[in-house]
Enzyme design. Structure first.
Site, PDB file in Angstrom:
ATOM      1  N   HIS A 121      59.535   3.211 -36.619  1.00 21.39           N
ATOM      2  CA  HIS A 121      58.715   2.567 -35.542  1.00 21.39           C
ATOM      3  C   HIS A 121      57.432   2.480 -35.999  1.00 21.39           C
ATOM      4  O   HIS A 121      56.879   3.507 -36.863  1.00 21.39           O
ATOM      5  CB  HIS A 121      58.875   3.112 -34.396  1.00 21.39           C
ATOM      6  CG  HIS A 121      58.474   4.611 -33.965  1.00 21.39           C
ATOM      7  ND1 HIS A 121      56.884   4.749 -33.870  1.00 21.39           N
ATOM      8  CD2 HIS A 121      58.976   5.659 -34.001  1.00 21.39           C
ATOM      9  CE1 HIS A 121      56.872   6.099 -33.990  1.00 21.39           C
ATOM     10  NE2 HIS A 121      58.175   6.633 -33.849  1.00 21.39           N
TER      11      HIS A 121
ATOM     12  N   GLU B 289      64.987   9.598 -31.191  1.00 19.40           N
ATOM     13  CA  GLU B 289      64.266  10.635 -32.129  1.00 19.40           C
ATOM     14  C   GLU B 289      64.879  12.066 -31.498  1.00 19.40           C
ATOM     15  O   GLU B 289      65.363  11.975 -30.368  1.00 19.40           O
ATOM     16  CB  GLU B 289      62.793  10.420 -31.703  1.00 19.40           C
ATOM     17  CG  GLU B 289      61.925  11.482 -32.533  1.00 19.40           C
ATOM     18  CD  GLU B 289      61.892  11.694 -33.992  1.00 19.40           C
ATOM     19  OE1 GLU B 289      63.211  11.623 -34.458  1.00 19.40           O
ATOM     20  OE2 GLU B 289      61.127  11.306 -34.693  1.00 19.40           O
TER      21      GLU B 289
END
Length: 186
Positions: free
Chosen positions: A11, A86
């Site tokens: 990201h 994550e």
């Protein structure tokens, strides 16, 4: 094991990345730079032959936001998969990284994830990445995070793929993995 061809994106920069905060399972939006990085990733991928590729993203907001920018003109459908999220940092979620203990290790920042109270740990991230890759039916573009992307890259291309890389890096570039090797596209 032989894995399908992959393009892995981290990201774009978030507000918390900029502040040096541990995000883990929490989220903060992309900065203007992060949006620009995602657009750059889209421009890189637009030059690739992605016919027959599936598109997956972590369900966390910063990855979904990046996928929306990077893949909007490329992908018909972007699937989310929780295994691409994550690493969980437990009690350290939202805290400034500089305020936390930094272990003595070859890679002290990665070692921090192992000591995070109530955190997920690197072995658990690697296990869920293995499970994801084993179920993958063909080539894919994956939008994920720093630690998770690193685990995926190590599984597919070996530990050498991440030697000398920084956990804070990877934003704005694309990792291309094919036949057990990795190439950085930036």
């Amino acid at each position: 094991m032989n894995y399908p061809e992959l393009y892995i994106l981290r990201h774009g920069q978030t507000e918390w990345n900029l502040e040096g905060r541990m995000q883990g399972e929490l989220n903060s939006p992309l900065t203007a730079q992060g949006e620009s990085e995602a657009a750059h990733q889209g421009a890189i991928l637009a030059q690739c032959d992605l016919r027959g590729f599936a598109f997956f993203s972590s369900p966390q907001g910063r990855a979904v936001q990046t996928a929306g920018i990077a893949l909007s003109r490329i992908a018909g459908i972007i699937q989310t998969d929780d295994r691409l999220r994550e690493i969980g940092v437990g009690d350290w979620s939202g805290l400034l990284r500089d305020s936390l203990p930094l272990p003595q290790a070859d890679d002290p920042f990665m070692a921090q994830y192992e000591i995070a109270p109530n955190g997920e740990g690197l072995a658990a991230v690697t296990a869920r990445c293995h499970a994801f890759l084993q179920e993958l039916k063909g080539p894919a573009v994956l939008v994920t995070h720093g630690v998770t992307g690193r685990a995926l890259r190590e599984i597919v291309a070996g530990k050498d793929a991440t030697q000398g890389t920084d956990i804070h890096g990877g934003q704005g570039c694309v990792y291309h993995l094919k036949n057990g090797s990795e190439k950085l596209l930036s």
